[in-house]
Scaffold this active site. Sequence first.
Site, PDB file in Angstrom:
ATOM      1  N   CYS A 224      26.419  76.270  62.529  1.00 26.39           N
ATOM      2  CA  CYS A 224      26.277  77.216  63.665  1.00 26.39           C
ATOM      3  C   CYS A 224      26.974  76.388  64.955  1.00 26.39           C
ATOM      4  O   CYS A 224      26.799  77.143  66.133  1.00 26.39           O
ATOM      5  CB  CYS A 224      24.854  77.026  64.136  1.00 26.39           C
ATOM      6  SG  CYS A 224      23.863  78.167  62.822  1.00 26.39           S
TER       7      CYS A 224
ATOM      8  N   THR B 116      17.017  92.144  72.741  1.00 27.43           N
ATOM      9  CA  THR B 116      16.249  90.929  72.983  1.00 27.43           C
ATOM     10  C   THR B 116      17.334  89.790  72.299  1.00 27.43           C
ATOM     11  O   THR B 116      16.527  88.639  72.118  1.00 27.43           O
ATOM     12  CB  THR B 116      14.905  90.828  72.925  1.00 27.43           C
ATOM     13  OG1 THR B 116      14.430  90.863  71.419  1.00 27.43           O
ATOM     14  CG2 THR B 116      14.351  91.884  73.841  1.00 27.43           C
TER      15      THR B 116
ATOM     16  N   ASP C 189      16.124  87.589  66.021  1.00 25.02           N
ATOM     17  CA  ASP C 189      16.894  86.953  64.816  1.00 25.02           C
ATOM     18  C   ASP C 189      17.607  87.985  63.602  1.00 25.02           C
ATOM     19  O   ASP C 189      18.169  87.501  63.098  1.00 25.02           O
ATOM     20  CB  ASP C 189      15.974  86.034  64.071  1.00 25.02           C
ATOM     21  CG  ASP C 189      15.509  84.886  64.949  1.00 25.02           C
ATOM     22  OD1 ASP C 189      16.498  84.116  65.318  1.00 25.02           O
ATOM     23  OD2 ASP C 189      14.608  84.916  65.181  1.00 25.02           O
TER      24      ASP C 189
ATOM     25  N   ASP D  31      24.636  86.012  58.363  1.00 28.71           N
ATOM     26  CA  ASP D  31      24.805  84.914  58.998  1.00 28.71           C
ATOM     27  C   ASP D  31      25.854  83.983  58.147  1.00 28.71           C
ATOM     28  O   ASP D  31      25.629  83.996  56.685  1.00 28.71           O
ATOM     29  CB  ASP D  31      23.557  83.918  59.101  1.00 28.71           C
ATOM     30  CG  ASP D  31      23.819  83.010  60.307  1.00 28.71           C
ATOM     31  OD1 ASP D  31      24.815  82.283  60.513  1.00 28.71           O
ATOM     32  OD2 ASP D  31      22.681  83.132  61.139  1.00 28.71           O
TER      33      ASP D  31
ATOM     34  N   ASP E 156      16.405  83.604  59.305  1.00 27.56           N
ATOM     35  CA  ASP E 156      16.375  84.733  60.097  1.00 27.56           C
ATOM     36  C   ASP E 156      15.272  85.687  59.731  1.00 27.56           C
ATOM     37  O   ASP E 156      14.559  86.076  60.310  1.00 27.56           O
ATOM     38  CB  ASP E 156      17.551  85.531  60.389  1.00 27.56           C
ATOM     39  CG  ASP E 156      18.717  84.742  61.219  1.00 27.56           C
ATOM     40  OD1 ASP E 156      18.210  83.721  61.966  1.00 27.56           O
ATOM     41  OD2 ASP E 156      19.873  85.026  61.086  1.00 27.56           O
TER      42      ASP E 156
ATOM     43  N   GLY F 249      28.398  91.303  46.842  1.00 29.27           N
ATOM     44  CA  GLY F 249      28.848  90.580  48.220  1.00 29.27           C
ATOM     45  C   GLY F 249      30.303  90.929  48.556  1.00 29.27           C
ATOM     46  O   GLY F 249      30.646  92.241  47.955  1.00 29.27           O
ATOM     47  N   HIS F 250      31.163  90.324  49.206  1.00 31.78           N
ATOM     48  CA  HIS F 250      32.261  90.726  49.550  1.00 31.78           C
ATOM     49  C   HIS F 250      33.309  89.251  49.801  1.00 31.78           C
ATOM     50  O   HIS F 250      32.561  88.258  50.362  1.00 31.78           O
ATOM     51  CB  HIS F 250      32.337  91.378  50.912  1.00 31.78           C
ATOM     52  CG  HIS F 250      33.968  92.076  51.418  1.00 31.78           C
ATOM     53  ND1 HIS F 250      34.403  92.840  50.240  1.00 31.78           N
ATOM     54  CD2 HIS F 250      34.401  91.755  52.190  1.00 31.78           C
ATOM     55  CE1 HIS F 250      35.587  92.996  50.883  1.00 31.78           C
ATOM     56  NE2 HIS F 250      35.762  92.535  52.095  1.00 31.78           N
TER      57      HIS F 250
ATOM     58  N   ASP G   7      13.972  81.299  65.302  1.00 31.34           N
ATOM     59  CA  ASP G   7      14.577  79.917  64.592  1.00 31.34           C
ATOM     60  C   ASP G   7      15.411  79.218  65.835  1.00 31.34           C
ATOM     61  O   ASP G   7      16.491  79.859  66.598  1.00 31.34           O
ATOM     62  CB  ASP G   7      15.042  79.991  63.225  1.00 31.34           C
ATOM     63  CG  ASP G   7      16.211  81.039  63.248  1.00 31.34           C
ATOM     64  OD1 ASP G   7      16.564  81.749  63.951  1.00 31.34           O
ATOM     65  OD2 ASP G   7      16.986  80.942  62.032  1.00 31.34           O
TER      66      ASP G   7
END
Length: 351
Positions: A15, A46, A49, A66, A89, A137-138, A225
């Site tokens: 992160c 706002t 998450d 994420d 999240d 997925g990708h 978080d």
Amino acid sequence: MESIALTQFSHGGGCGCKIAPGLLAEILARAPQGLVPPELLVGTETSDDAAVYRLNDSQALVATTDFFTPIVDDPHDFGRIAAANALSDIYAMGGTPIMALALVGMPIAKLPPEVIGRVLEGGASICREAGIPIAGGHSIDVLEPIYGLVGLGLVHPQRVRRNADARAGDLLVLGKPLGVGILSAALKKGVLDAAGYAEMIRHTTQLNRVGIELAGIGGVHAMTDVTGFGLAGHLLEVCRGSKLSAELRLADLPMIARAVDFARKGIVTGASARNWHAYGDQVRWPADAQEWQRALLSDPQTSGGLLVSCSPDALASVLGAFRAAGFRDAAAIGELGAPTDAGATLGFTAR
């Protein structure tokens, strides 16, 4: 299998490679506002998450994504950390994950299939622990390794815990200790020993599934978080969304002991300084506080702890839930009050 250090391919890790909060706010301010249907219970307003969309009177869909570049060299550990971080999240909204989609970007010419496969295996192991499938997925060929998830979950609409619903007089509880970003900086410098690495992996792969239980406790008003913007940055989002100010006690903040030692020696992340530059003017900082403490408060946390805003009479239940779920460092760290003349701000006391 050939030993390959994944972090050599990335300019930042975990992160800590997020866009700095000030620049991100400038970018998003230029983004056009799209359709906002009444079923969208939580959107971008706002900086929460995850998005939450009401399906019916008893179910709402929680959706998030994420991904990031490697924070560690071991591909299996990288996959585990990225997956745990993405699912956090959903837990932070009070939701229960139901499935995930993998997001994979790899420098195909530089990484053998075996290494990429280990990243995917690591992510899959965390999803198995969470009780969900990776249903698709990708993948793309890129210059830096990237891995993460699209996470989907369900929550009762009345149990959604936004970051903007905190109340004046609420107490603040942090579920994990601070300092993961500093441990990652020490790892890159080659000064993190095996015990420190094991501690880093333990914190970053611990699922925040306790958020499901916390959302059901009466008196828990808001959750988020703590990730790339550090504790100070994500708490300021709570303050702005709830139109409140916060006061934290530096002495009560849980911190990883090894991270404190490194911070005292000046081993910190560059993202910590970028974070503080973005929001430091909104923080009331004690004159006698130390620079290393400030570095920990803005330290980017990868797969960090849940930050809970609850009424005082719910504190024992909140701490009990954290303890029962294995979060032994969880602690009450401060409280929320009315905004100051400067608006929603964050203050610290040394006691």
